[in-house]
Design a protein around this motif. Structure first.
Motif, PDB file in Angstrom:
ATOM      1  N   TYR A 130       0.834  -1.199   0.000  1.00 49.46           N
ATOM      2  CA  TYR A 130       0.000   0.000   0.000  1.00 49.46           C
ATOM      3  C   TYR A 130       0.870   1.250   0.000  1.00 49.46           C
ATOM      4  O   TYR A 130       0.578   2.234  -0.690  1.00 49.46           O
ATOM      5  N   THR A 152      -0.943   3.387   6.599  1.00 53.24           N
ATOM      6  CA  THR A 152      -2.391   3.237   6.601  1.00 53.24           C
ATOM      7  C   THR A 152      -2.858   2.844   7.997  1.00 53.24           C
ATOM      8  O   THR A 152      -2.195   2.082   8.697  1.00 53.24           O
ATOM      9  N   THR A 189      -6.808  -7.177   9.706  1.00 58.31           N
ATOM     10  CA  THR A 189      -6.243  -5.891   9.300  1.00 58.31           C
ATOM     11  C   THR A 189      -5.747  -5.941   7.863  1.00 58.31           C
ATOM     12  O   THR A 189      -5.970  -5.009   7.077  1.00 58.31           O
ATOM     13  N   ALA A 192      -8.669  -5.940   5.412  1.00 62.92           N
ATOM     14  CA  ALA A 192      -9.249  -4.603   5.326  1.00 62.92           C
ATOM     15  C   ALA A 192      -8.367  -3.677   4.487  1.00 62.92           C
ATOM     16  O   ALA A 192      -8.874  -2.858   3.709  1.00 62.92           O
ATOM     17  N   ARG A 193      -7.057  -3.821   4.615  1.00 58.44           N
ATOM     18  CA  ARG A 193      -6.148  -2.975   3.839  1.00 58.44           C
ATOM     19  C   ARG A 193      -6.210  -3.328   2.348  1.00 58.44           C
ATOM     20  O   ARG A 193      -6.151  -2.438   1.488  1.00 58.44           O
ATOM     21  N   LEU A 196      -9.286  -1.727   1.036  1.00 58.37           N
ATOM     22  CA  LEU A 196      -9.069  -0.291   0.871  1.00 58.37           C
ATOM     23  C   LEU A 196      -8.263  -0.017  -0.385  1.00 58.37           C
ATOM     24  O   LEU A 196      -8.570   0.920  -1.159  1.00 58.37           O
ATOM     25  N   ALA A 197      -7.230  -0.804  -0.623  1.00 54.60           N
ATOM     26  CA  ALA A 197      -6.419  -0.633  -1.819  1.00 54.60           C
ATOM     27  C   ALA A 197      -7.233  -0.863  -3.087  1.00 54.60           C
ATOM     28  O   ALA A 197      -7.069  -0.170  -4.097  1.00 54.60           O
ATOM     29  N   ARG A 199     -10.392  -0.325  -3.510  1.00 54.71           N
ATOM     30  CA  ARG A 199     -11.273   0.840  -3.741  1.00 54.71           C
ATOM     31  C   ARG A 199     -10.490   2.046  -4.248  1.00 54.71           C
ATOM     32  O   ARG A 199     -10.951   2.775  -5.115  1.00 54.71           O
ATOM     33  N   ARG A 200      -9.295   2.246  -3.699  1.00 57.56           N
ATOM     34  CA  ARG A 200      -8.566   3.475  -4.005  1.00 57.56           C
ATOM     35  C   ARG A 200      -7.746   3.366  -5.288  1.00 57.56           C
ATOM     36  O   ARG A 200      -7.623   4.355  -6.029  1.00 57.56           O
TER      37      ARG A 200
END
Length: 202
Positions: A130, A152, A189, A192-193, A196-197, A199-200
């Motif tokens: 990330y 993050t 965790t 979830a990361r 997030l990656a 989506r971004r």
């Protein structure tokens, strides 16, 4: 999860101490390496069964030295290598503590220790991956303090890891149970990361 809150508490005194040390010739890299030595010695003490001394060294290496090296770097001027060395030493220490418990009692701690190390490996991969993408996309954050890498937020961060290590050193008999629980939270965790990656950066 707790790192952002802790930064608000410790940053001011650490920065003051860092300026004092920098003015007297201390370097961030020397403090980073000194913290790693203390951390590895604490792991050795866990292996030997000297848990009380291990707790003190865990706190000295991971919280004091790991905070002071960044403060000295801000006072003297940050370098890319300093940030790189810091994260390498952090991960070396994080891996040494579970290994110490496995070596202390392979029969009782071996499987749980292997799972905990696996979860650290996966979590570290998502964290560093990330950070690479964040740099590529020009993202910046100061929520975890002024860092060389993009940090993050996550359920399990540095503060939680140190609290877990302290608990393990104080109650080594609980290692298998706590290792399974903490490892599962690290994997949560990591998942979830990754989400997030996706989506971004997709």
């Amino acid at each position: 999860m707790l790192d952002g809150m802790m930064r608000g508490v410790i940053d001011a005194p650490l920065d003051q101490s860092g300026r004092w040390l920098a003015a007297r010739g201390a370097t961030a890299n020397a403090i980073t390496l000194g913290g790693l030595v203390l951390g590895l010695v604490s792991a050795g003490m866990i292996w030997a069964g000297w848990s009380g001394l291990a707790v003190a060294l865990v706190l000295l290496s991971s919280r004091l030295a790991d905070g002071l090296d960044g403060a000295v770097a801000r006072a003297r001027g940050k370098t890319d290598f300093g940030g790189y060395l810091d994260i390498v030493c952090d991960f070396a220490f994080y891996g040494a503590v579970p290994l110490a418990f496995v070596l202390r009692d392979p029969g009782v701690n071996g499987v749980a220790g292997a799972f905990l190390l696996f979860s650290f490996y996966v979590n570290a991969a998502t964290f560093l991956g990330y950070a690479i993408l964040a740099e590529k996309h020009g993202l910046q954050t100061r929520s975890r303090g002024e860092k060389s890498l993009y940090f993050t937020a996550g359920l399990m961060e540095g503060t939680e890891t140190i609290l877990c290590f302290v608990a393990l050193a104080l109650w080594p008999g609980l290692f298998p149970v706590l290792a399974w629980i903490f490892g599962a939270l690290c994997l949560l965790t990591a998942v979830a990361r990754v989400a997030l990656a996706a989506r971004r950066f997709r």
